[in-house]
Design an enzyme around this catalytic site. Structure first.
Site, PDB file in Angstrom:
ATOM      1  N   ARG A  52       0.835  -1.219   0.000  1.00 28.99           N
ATOM      2  CA  ARG A  52       0.000   0.000   0.000  1.00 28.99           C
ATOM      3  C   ARG A  52       0.870   1.270   0.000  1.00 28.99           C
ATOM      4  NH1 ARG A  52      -2.536  -3.720  -0.806  1.00 28.99           N
ATOM      5  NH2 ARG A  52      -4.555  -4.364   0.034  1.00 28.99           N
ATOM      6  N   SER A  97     -10.729  -0.480   3.649  1.00 30.12           N
ATOM      7  CA  SER A  97      -9.877  -0.671   4.832  1.00 30.12           C
ATOM      8  C   SER A  97      -9.399   0.678   5.356  1.00 30.12           C
ATOM      9  CB  SER A  97      -8.648  -1.499   4.478  1.00 30.12           C
ATOM     10  OG  SER A  97      -9.047  -2.733   3.949  1.00 30.12           O
ATOM     11  N   GLU A 108      -4.584   3.597   6.236  1.00 31.86           N
ATOM     12  CA  GLU A 108      -4.386   3.399   4.797  1.00 31.86           C
ATOM     13  C   GLU A 108      -5.068   4.563   4.057  1.00 31.86           C
ATOM     14  OE1 GLU A 108      -5.386  -0.544   3.140  1.00 31.86           O
ATOM     15  OE2 GLU A 108      -6.322   0.523   1.483  1.00 31.86           O
TER      16      GLU A 108
HETATM   17  C1  FAD Z   1     -15.487  -0.518  -0.444  1.00 28.71           C
HETATM   18  C2  FAD Z   1     -14.016  -0.238  -0.719  1.00 28.71           C
HETATM   19  C3  FAD Z   1     -13.158  -1.296  -0.938  1.00 28.71           C
HETATM   20  C4  FAD Z   1     -11.797  -1.053  -1.199  1.00 28.71           C
HETATM   21  N1  FAD Z   1     -10.984  -2.125  -1.417  1.00 28.71           N
HETATM   22  C5  FAD Z   1      -9.674  -1.929  -1.706  1.00 28.71           C
HETATM   23  C6  FAD Z   1      -8.807  -3.039  -1.962  1.00 28.71           C
HETATM   24  O1  FAD Z   1      -9.236  -4.196  -1.988  1.00 28.71           O
HETATM   25  N2  FAD Z   1      -7.509  -2.790  -2.209  1.00 28.71           N
HETATM   26  C7  FAD Z   1      -7.001  -1.523  -2.228  1.00 28.71           C
HETATM   27  O2  FAD Z   1      -5.798  -1.374  -2.467  1.00 28.71           O
HETATM   28  N3  FAD Z   1      -7.795  -0.449  -1.991  1.00 28.71           N
HETATM   29  C8  FAD Z   1      -9.116  -0.615  -1.737  1.00 28.71           C
HETATM   30  N4  FAD Z   1      -9.932   0.462  -1.481  1.00 28.71           N
HETATM   31  C9  FAD Z   1      -9.348   1.822  -1.474  1.00 28.71           C
HETATM   32  C10 FAD Z   1      -9.500   2.569  -2.814  1.00 28.71           C
HETATM   33  O3  FAD Z   1     -10.473   1.964  -3.618  1.00 28.71           O
HETATM   34  C11 FAD Z   1      -8.187   2.611  -3.598  1.00 28.71           C
HETATM   35  O4  FAD Z   1      -7.187   3.198  -2.829  1.00 28.71           O
HETATM   36  C12 FAD Z   1      -8.332   3.393  -4.902  1.00 28.71           C
HETATM   37  O5  FAD Z   1      -7.164   3.259  -5.670  1.00 28.71           O
HETATM   38  C13 FAD Z   1      -8.627   4.869  -4.674  1.00 28.71           C
HETATM   39  O6  FAD Z   1      -8.995   5.443  -5.910  1.00 28.71           O
HETATM   40  P1  FAD Z   1      -9.705   6.846  -5.981  1.00 28.71           P
HETATM   41  O7  FAD Z   1      -9.754   7.248  -7.426  1.00 28.71           O
HETATM   42  O8  FAD Z   1     -11.004   6.796  -5.292  1.00 28.71           O
HETATM   43  O9  FAD Z   1      -8.675   7.746  -5.199  1.00 28.71           O
HETATM   44  P2  FAD Z   1      -8.965   9.058  -4.333  1.00 28.71           P
HETATM   45  O10 FAD Z   1      -9.582   8.657  -3.043  1.00 28.71           O
HETATM   46  O11 FAD Z   1      -9.688  10.059  -5.148  1.00 28.71           O
HETATM   47  O12 FAD Z   1      -7.469   9.558  -4.085  1.00 28.71           O
HETATM   48  C14 FAD Z   1      -6.591   8.790  -3.296  1.00 28.71           C
HETATM   49  C15 FAD Z   1      -5.219   9.483  -3.283  1.00 28.71           C
HETATM   50  O13 FAD Z   1      -4.643   9.449  -4.583  1.00 28.71           O
HETATM   51  C16 FAD Z   1      -4.381  10.777  -5.051  1.00 28.71           C
HETATM   52  N5  FAD Z   1      -4.665  10.769  -6.484  1.00 28.71           N
HETATM   53  C17 FAD Z   1      -5.802  10.374  -7.087  1.00 28.71           C
HETATM   54  N6  FAD Z   1      -5.675  10.459  -8.426  1.00 28.71           N
HETATM   55  C18 FAD Z   1      -4.438  10.954  -8.668  1.00 28.71           C
HETATM   56  C19 FAD Z   1      -3.718  11.279  -9.863  1.00 28.71           C
HETATM   57  N7  FAD Z   1      -4.238  11.111 -11.083  1.00 28.71           N
HETATM   58  N8  FAD Z   1      -2.453  11.758  -9.735  1.00 28.71           N
HETATM   59  C20 FAD Z   1      -1.908  11.924  -8.522  1.00 28.71           C
HETATM   60  N9  FAD Z   1      -2.528  11.648  -7.355  1.00 28.71           N
HETATM   61  C21 FAD Z   1      -3.786  11.152  -7.437  1.00 28.71           C
HETATM   62  C22 FAD Z   1      -5.320  11.653  -4.263  1.00 28.71           C
HETATM   63  O14 FAD Z   1      -4.862  12.990  -4.229  1.00 28.71           O
HETATM   64  C23 FAD Z   1      -5.293  10.970  -2.912  1.00 28.71           C
HETATM   65  O15 FAD Z   1      -4.127  11.306  -2.204  1.00 28.71           O
HETATM   66  C24 FAD Z   1     -11.296   0.271  -1.229  1.00 28.71           C
HETATM   67  C25 FAD Z   1     -12.187   1.338  -1.024  1.00 28.71           C
HETATM   68  C26 FAD Z   1     -13.530   1.086  -0.781  1.00 28.71           C
HETATM   69  C27 FAD Z   1     -14.475   2.246  -0.583  1.00 28.71           C
END
Ligand code: FAD
Length: 363
Positions: free
Chosen positions: A177, A251, A359
């Site tokens: 992570r 998580s 996380e």
């Molecule tokens: C129900 C649920 C289940 C999940 N299961 C998992 C799992 O199994 N495994 C796992 O690893 N994660 C999991 N996650 C966490 C999440 O889905 C991941 O971390 C995902 O990659 C976040 O994507 P996002 O677009 O929503 O990011 P955001 O929440 O919008 O951003 C997360 C971070 O990334 C940065 N960011 C976003 N896009 C960019 C970009 N283009 N350039 C630079 N920085 C950027 C943001 O500024 C922030 O710091 C889960 C979340 C939920 C709600």
């Protein structure tokens, strides 16, 4: 491209906390971003790139500019690799295929694209919420696979100069992570696209216990990557709360890595403690009160042992099926969720001497 003021982000974070961004802009192309970085609203303010908002907890209004990423596109690309035999002009190598996805794509749409061709390597990462661009940030992982296992490179833009840089897999410093984008290069680059390398030949990984059991119980034909993707999706739907129904960010904490001595101490006390031994683990975790090591202890188990599973305080609670997931029962503020998390951290620390590390990105 229009910069909006005092924008409500309630619907753009999966915890559903009500937060206002001072400035908000949606970008749909690379040129939008390159135009944006020279504007005063961007240059003179704190910046936050926002994808699906599924890994963020806003604890206060954001006095800066939120850049909402809608840059789309998925294509199979030609990667000139001499050892490959090209059978068509569309980069169809003998054993592998390279897919480039723009960062504003929904992660699971990329998964669906890949499995529609029966390509292999991405299927265990099905149904992870969020965008492609956020995936390298924390090296998303699930069911025995991580992004780093399939990532070829990350294309990113230096937001102070507009210059493009390609980060090869090994330059991303991927860990559990974790990546260079969360550490040394935090807030310095916008991730524009990723290229993944998938196998065209069957290359499954179904050793993860829960997945293996599900496949056996349901007699699933694992010679098709889509079937494994659907199995993973079914397990996830059953175990994890849907953010469209109840606010959460998956998580909340990372699992905990401990060294041999601490492991032995805890195992003597809690013989049923689940663990996973990761021989390859070397990266230090100084935040673990000086501990680091190869024994991974599920943070959900630690939380459950402290009696938190299903527990609720005010509007915040621990999910009843998965203790690592905190939920917003409705109307919770970011501060309330953060203070709930602190109580959980304290009780785990008092019982086990281990410090949980979020996380989720706290903003
Ligand atoms: C129900 C649920 C289940 C999940 N299961 C998992 C799992 O199994 N495994 C796992 O690893 N994660 C999991 N996650 C966490 C999440 O889905 C991941 O971390 C995902 O990659 C976040 O994507 P996002 O677009 O929503 O990011 P955001 O929440 O919008 O951003 C997360 C971070 O990334 C940065 N960011 C976003 N896009 C960019 C970009 N283009 N350039 C630079 N920085 C950027 C943001 O500024 C922030 O710091 C889960 C979340 C939920 C709600």
């Amino acid at each position: 491209m229009k910069i909006l003021k005092n924008y409500d982000l309630s619907a753009l974070n999966t915890f559903g906390v009500p937060i206002i961004a001072k400035f908000f802009v949606e970008i749909k192309s690379e040129s939008d971003l390159l135009e944006l970085i020279y504007l005063s609203e961007f240059k003179n303010n704190e910046k936050l790139f926002l994808g699906g908002g599924s890994n963020i907890l806003f604890t206060k209004d954001f006095i800066g500019i939120v850049i909402f990423n809608k840059i789309k596109g998925i294509e199979i690309i030609k990667v000139p690799m001499s050892e490959e035999v090209w059978v068509s002009t569309k980069n169809v190598g003998k054993d592998f295929v390279w897919i480039k996805a723009m960062s504003g794509e929904i992660w699971h749409d990329l998964v669906k694209f890949a499995i529609s061709y029966n390509y292999w390597g991405i299927e265990n990462l099905s149904l992870i919420p969020g965008t492609v661009g956020a995936a390298p940030m924390q090296n998303i992982g699930a069911y025995g696979r991580e992004l780093k296992d399939i990532l070829e490179n990350v294309e990113a833009i230096d937001i102070s100069t507009g210059e493009k840089r390609i980060f090869k897999n090994e330059e991303c410093n991927f860990g559990y992570r974790d990546s260079i984008f969360k550490n040394d290069l935090k807030d310095k680059y916008f991730i524009l696209s990723i290229t993944i390398k998938l196998s065209k030949k069957e290359n499954k990984n179904i050793e993860y216990k829960v997945l293996k059991e599900y496949i056996e119980q349901n007699n699933i034909d694992t010679s098709i990557s889509k079937n494994i993707s659907e199995a993973v999706s079914a397990i996830r739907r059953n175990k994890l709360p849907d953010p469209n129904v109840i606010g959460n960010a998956g998580s909340f904490f990372k699992n905990v890595f401990i060294d041999k001595n601490k492991f032995k101490e805890l195992q003597d006390k809690y013989p049923d403690m689940p663990y996973f031994k990761d021989e390859a683990r070397t990266s230090p975790q100084p935040e673990l009160v000086g501990l680091e090591g190869e024994y991974k202890i599920p943070a959900g188990w630690l939380i459950e042992q402290c009696g938190w599973k299903g527990k609720r305080i005010g509007n915040v609670g621990v999910h009843d099926k998965q203790a690592l997931v905190f939920v917003n029962h409705g109307g919770a503020s970011g501060v309330e969720i953060k203070s709930f998390a602190e109580q959980v951290i304290n009780s785990v620390y008092n019982k086990f001497g281990l410090k949980l590390v979020p996380e989720v990105n706290l903003i």
